[in-house]
Write an enzyme that holds these catalytic residues in place. Structure first.
Site, PDB file in Angstrom:
ATOM      1  N   ARG A  46      33.626   8.721  29.131  1.00  0.00           N
ATOM      2  CA  ARG A  46      32.285   8.126  29.097  1.00  0.00           C
ATOM      3  C   ARG A  46      31.608   8.321  30.445  1.00  0.00           C
ATOM      4  NH1 ARG A  46      27.503   6.555  29.002  1.00  0.00           N
ATOM      5  NH2 ARG A  46      26.813   4.924  27.563  1.00  0.00           N
ATOM      6  N   SER A  57      35.084  24.670  24.995  1.00  0.00           N
ATOM      7  CA  SER A  57      35.971  24.366  23.852  1.00  0.00           C
ATOM      8  C   SER A  57      37.077  23.387  24.253  1.00  0.00           C
ATOM      9  CB  SER A  57      36.570  25.647  23.255  1.00  0.00           C
ATOM     10  OG  SER A  57      37.205  26.409  24.245  1.00  0.00           O
ATOM     11  N   HIS A  63      29.817  31.144  24.915  1.00  0.00           N
ATOM     12  CA  HIS A  63      31.267  30.903  25.071  1.00  0.00           C
ATOM     13  C   HIS A  63      32.020  31.932  24.209  1.00  0.00           C
ATOM     14  CE1 HIS A  63      34.874  28.795  25.981  1.00  0.00           C
ATOM     15  NE2 HIS A  63      34.783  27.773  25.167  1.00  0.00           N
ATOM     16  N   ARG A 123      41.974  38.332  32.581  1.00  0.00           N
ATOM     17  CA  ARG A 123      42.202  38.541  31.146  1.00  0.00           C
ATOM     18  C   ARG A 123      41.558  39.860  30.714  1.00  0.00           C
ATOM     19  NH1 ARG A 123      39.629  33.044  29.085  1.00  0.00           N
ATOM     20  NH2 ARG A 123      38.012  33.877  30.451  1.00  0.00           N
ATOM     21  N   ARG A 134      43.254  29.595  21.304  1.00  0.00           N
ATOM     22  CA  ARG A 134      42.833  28.426  22.100  1.00  0.00           C
ATOM     23  C   ARG A 134      43.555  27.138  21.678  1.00  0.00           C
ATOM     24  NH1 ARG A 134      38.903  28.140  26.315  1.00  0.00           N
ATOM     25  NH2 ARG A 134      40.082  29.985  26.769  1.00  0.00           N
ATOM     26  N   ASP A 141      35.739  38.454  27.258  1.00  0.00           N
ATOM     27  CA  ASP A 141      35.135  38.958  26.021  1.00  0.00           C
ATOM     28  C   ASP A 141      34.616  40.392  26.144  1.00  0.00           C
ATOM     29  OD1 ASP A 141      35.523  36.458  24.716  1.00  0.00           O
ATOM     30  OD2 ASP A 141      33.865  35.659  25.887  1.00  0.00           O
ATOM     31  N   HIS A 176      30.278  34.345  34.513  1.00  0.00           N
ATOM     32  CA  HIS A 176      31.179  33.224  34.224  1.00  0.00           C
ATOM     33  C   HIS A 176      30.752  32.009  35.038  1.00  0.00           C
ATOM     34  CE1 HIS A 176      34.863  30.930  33.522  1.00  0.00           C
ATOM     35  NE2 HIS A 176      35.005  31.712  32.459  1.00  0.00           N
TER      36      HIS A 176
HETATM   37  N1  CMX Z   1      23.383  38.649  31.772  1.00  0.00           N
HETATM   38  C1  CMX Z   1      22.120  38.284  32.188  1.00  0.00           C
HETATM   39  N2  CMX Z   1      21.856  37.176  32.906  1.00  0.00           N
HETATM   40  C2  CMX Z   1      22.913  36.430  33.263  1.00  0.00           C
HETATM   41  C3  CMX Z   1      24.233  36.752  32.926  1.00  0.00           C
HETATM   42  C4  CMX Z   1      24.457  37.906  32.135  1.00  0.00           C
HETATM   43  N3  CMX Z   1      25.650  38.263  31.712  1.00  0.00           N
HETATM   44  N4  CMX Z   1      25.062  35.815  33.436  1.00  0.00           N
HETATM   45  C5  CMX Z   1      24.283  34.920  34.061  1.00  0.00           C
HETATM   46  N5  CMX Z   1      22.982  35.282  33.958  1.00  0.00           N
HETATM   47  C6  CMX Z   1      21.796  34.558  34.427  1.00  0.00           C
HETATM   48  C7  CMX Z   1      21.734  33.188  33.741  1.00  0.00           C
HETATM   49  O1  CMX Z   1      21.206  33.303  32.429  1.00  0.00           O
HETATM   50  C8  CMX Z   1      20.883  32.404  34.705  1.00  0.00           C
HETATM   51  O2  CMX Z   1      19.535  32.817  34.512  1.00  0.00           O
HETATM   52  P1  CMX Z   1      18.315  31.740  34.603  1.00  0.00           P
HETATM   53  O3  CMX Z   1      18.424  31.139  35.962  1.00  0.00           O
HETATM   54  O4  CMX Z   1      17.123  32.584  34.376  1.00  0.00           O
HETATM   55  O5  CMX Z   1      18.575  30.740  33.512  1.00  0.00           O
HETATM   56  C9  CMX Z   1      21.338  32.954  36.071  1.00  0.00           C
HETATM   57  O6  CMX Z   1      21.909  34.262  35.814  1.00  0.00           O
HETATM   58  C10 CMX Z   1      22.362  32.093  36.769  1.00  0.00           C
HETATM   59  O7  CMX Z   1      23.462  31.897  35.901  1.00  0.00           O
HETATM   60  P2  CMX Z   1      24.943  31.728  36.493  1.00  0.00           P
HETATM   61  O8  CMX Z   1      24.958  30.504  37.334  1.00  0.00           O
HETATM   62  O9  CMX Z   1      25.394  32.998  37.110  1.00  0.00           O
HETATM   63  O10 CMX Z   1      25.819  31.546  35.167  1.00  0.00           O
HETATM   64  P3  CMX Z   1      26.130  30.206  34.366  1.00  0.00           P
HETATM   65  O11 CMX Z   1      27.284  29.526  35.000  1.00  0.00           O
HETATM   66  O12 CMX Z   1      24.892  29.401  34.162  1.00  0.00           O
HETATM   67  O13 CMX Z   1      26.517  30.791  32.946  1.00  0.00           O
HETATM   68  C11 CMX Z   1      27.595  32.256  31.435  1.00  0.00           C
HETATM   69  C12 CMX Z   1      27.756  31.428  32.707  1.00  0.00           C
HETATM   70  C13 CMX Z   1      28.962  32.766  31.037  1.00  0.00           C
HETATM   71  C14 CMX Z   1      27.048  31.360  30.341  1.00  0.00           C
HETATM   72  C15 CMX Z   1      26.639  33.432  31.711  1.00  0.00           C
HETATM   73  O14 CMX Z   1      27.180  34.267  32.710  1.00  0.00           O
HETATM   74  C16 CMX Z   1      26.311  34.241  30.473  1.00  0.00           C
HETATM   75  O15 CMX Z   1      25.387  33.885  29.736  1.00  0.00           O
HETATM   76  N6  CMX Z   1      27.086  35.369  30.208  1.00  0.00           N
HETATM   77  C17 CMX Z   1      26.930  36.137  28.991  1.00  0.00           C
HETATM   78  C18 CMX Z   1      27.616  35.448  27.824  1.00  0.00           C
HETATM   79  C19 CMX Z   1      29.126  35.528  27.944  1.00  0.00           C
HETATM   80  O16 CMX Z   1      29.688  36.572  28.205  1.00  0.00           O
HETATM   81  N7  CMX Z   1      29.787  34.396  27.725  1.00  0.00           N
HETATM   82  C20 CMX Z   1      31.258  34.355  27.677  1.00  0.00           C
HETATM   83  C21 CMX Z   1      31.868  33.615  28.869  1.00  0.00           C
HETATM   84  C22 CMX Z   1      33.369  33.555  28.739  1.00  0.00           C
HETATM   85  C23 CMX Z   1      33.784  32.561  27.697  1.00  0.00           C
HETATM   86  O17 CMX Z   1      33.527  31.361  27.853  1.00  0.00           O
HETATM   87  O18 CMX Z   1      34.321  32.955  26.655  1.00  0.00           O
END
Ligand code: CMX
Length: 434
Positions: free
Chosen positions: A419, A241, A271, A327, A399, A373, A318
């Site tokens: 860019r 965001s 997010h 948080r 935010r 969250d 994360h």
């Molecule tokens: N549950 C299950 N699998 C998860 C996971 C979770 N909570 N968090 C990460 N993973 C998985 C990823 O999907 C990824 O799997 P693949 O390799 O099969 O695609 C693997 O673990 C590696 O991911 P990562 O490097 O640990 O995490 P990223 O930096 O790619 O993604 C995030 C970060 C937040 C998108 C991810 O942890 C996630 O999807 N969490 C759940 C959604 C969430 O809570 N989002 C809110 C974040 C805070 C915010 O921005 O508000």
């Protein structure tokens, strides 16, 4: 010129000179090496942006202008009788890097109250949207509709000088932040309370008045809103965001268009929408297990089943953090004080024990810990704000404080159009051969 704008102008002028000098002397110095994995991997960790308002450390978590959340809770001004900081104080700190006095935050509360009226056509836009429109889509539409009031766009059309961009952006920032609680409360009361709207209470602060307009009279809920709107405000510049707001803003779109872009990005489930997904996940678990006081074993089974279905566990993981999110901890401390006996809050605490070992056992999740969250929804449910589709709007209102104060800095420092370079897969094939 108002007191905050004057302070901002003086700070920004000095920093502008300093950074131009740094660039002149050290512009060719390398800051980073980018690996192919980062090119494919969402640019994780690539240093590519200046963001003055906050900094995120993977272990320690967020610091706003050098202050952790517990420090902010100590040093920022509070409303009499409350122990949580006023978000006005955080905005002041992020914008001018000074802890404001009580008089200064009171001035800011009054100033925002003066600027808070929303245009009639924004109400008409919201009224025209069908009820099933997600609250985040409504927020985004409302913000875009208010672009008609942008001081920046108006002055730009008249031929404003580059040196005045910061001034017009400051005005838009102050106006937009002032209006957001009215817009957000309007969406809530329209969707969930039969259009029964509540007039603002001019004696209240920005967050307290927002709680009041949502329909919550409880002082504890007002205190929660002050905490909530403080801790969600900023998470350095690379999160989706913030980065979207920054990117759109770099084209000299107004603060309204830039912030709406940021909100569209916050509305994704990876997010900000994760806050609604967490509580949905908990409600589904309670329903399936037939109890709102499930055992750790029952929770573990449900978590494993969710993972087996190819879904993520919302509220966990994360892109930057590698420890429990401060948080999350700040909300937990609030809940330990007021909501120890709430079953739904207890489910959140049990998830905190159960989920990390399971995620660790997958061997691929880089951060098995809860993020912001994971906690927020359970506290809101406890106070009666159960309409979880609305939760990301609360995140969005907060935010605004971070991304818009950062936008003021981008304009004051004259940052250029963003860019970065993309490459094709063919380029990659040739690159790996060479
Ligand atoms: N549950 C299950 N699998 C998860 C996971 C979770 N909570 N968090 C990460 N993973 C998985 C990823 O999907 C990824 O799997 P693949 O390799 O099969 O695609 C693997 O673990 C590696 O991911 P990562 O490097 O640990 O995490 P990223 O930096 O790619 O993604 C995030 C970060 C937040 C998108 C991810 O942890 C996630 O999807 N969490 C759940 C959604 C969430 O809570 N989002 C809110 C974040 C805070 C915010 O921005 O508000």
């Amino acid at each position: 010129m108002d007191i905050l704008k004057e302070k901002f102008k003086n700070k920004a002028l000095n920093i502008f000179k300093e950074y131009r000098q740094i660039l002149k002397e050290f512009g060719d110095k390398k800051v980073d090496e980018v690996k192919l994995a980062q090119v494919f991997g969402g640019m994780r960790g690539v240093k590519s942006m200046i963001w003055e308002t906050s900094h995120l450390d993977p272990i320690e978590g967020i610091r706003f202008r050098g202050h952790s959340i517990p420090e902010l809770q100590k040093v920022l001004p509070k409303r009499e009788g409350d122990d949580q900081p006023l978000p006005e104080g955080l905005f002041w700190l992020m914008l001018v890097d000074e802890i404001p006095s009580h008089e200064e935050v009171n001035w800011l509360s009054d100033e925002w109250e003066k600027r808070a009226n929303i245009p009639d056509h924004t109400i008409a836009v919201l009224d025209a949207l069908p009820d099933h429109t997600h609250p985040m889509s409504q927020l985004s539409a409302a913000v875009v509709s208010m672009e008609s009031e942008s001081v920046f766009s108006g002055r730009y059309a008249e031929g404003m000088s580059k040196t005045d961009y910061w001034d017009a952006t400051y005005e838009d920032t102050m106006n937009l932040i002032a209006k957001l609680p009215r817009v957000a409360a309007y969406i809530y009361r329209k969707m969930y309370h039969d259009n029964d709207h509540i007039s603002p209470d001019h004696s209240l602060d920005w967050a307290g008045n927002f709680a009041h307009m949502l329909g919550f009279r409880d002082d504890q809920f007002k205190s929660l809103m002050r905490l909530y709107l403080t801790i969600h405000a900023d998470h350095e510049g690379g999160n989706a965001s913030a980065h979207t707001t920054h990117l759109v803003g770099s084209t000299l779109s107004s603060a309204y268009m830039s912030f709406a872009g940021g909100m569209n990005s916050l509305a994704g489930p990876l997010h900000g929408l994760a806050n609604q997904e967490v509580i949905k996940f908990i409600f589904e678990m309670i329903e399936e297990l037939g109890t709102d006081d499930p055992s750790s074993e029952q929770i573990a089974q449900f978590v494993r089943k969710t993972l087996d279905e190819g879904k993520v566990i919302p509220g966990y993981g994360h892109a930057v953090l590698r420890q429990p999110d401060p948080r999350f901890t700040a909300q937990r401390i609030f809940a330990e004080k007021y909501l120890k006996d709430s079953n739904i809050v207890n489910v959140v605490w049990k998830l905190f024990e159960v989920v990390p070992p399971i995620l660790k056992s997958l061997g691929k999740v880089k951060n098995p810990w809860p993020n912001v969250d994971a906690h927020s929804g359970a506290i809101l449910v406890h106070y009666g704000l159960k309409e979880y589709s609305y939760y990301t709007v609360l995140f969005g209102v907060s935010r605004a404080l971070g991304v818009l104060s950062a936008l003021c800095w981008s304009r004051a420092l004259g940052f250029p159009l963003e860019r970065p370079k993309s490459v094709t897969l063919q380029w990659v094939r040739e690159f790996v051969k060479s």
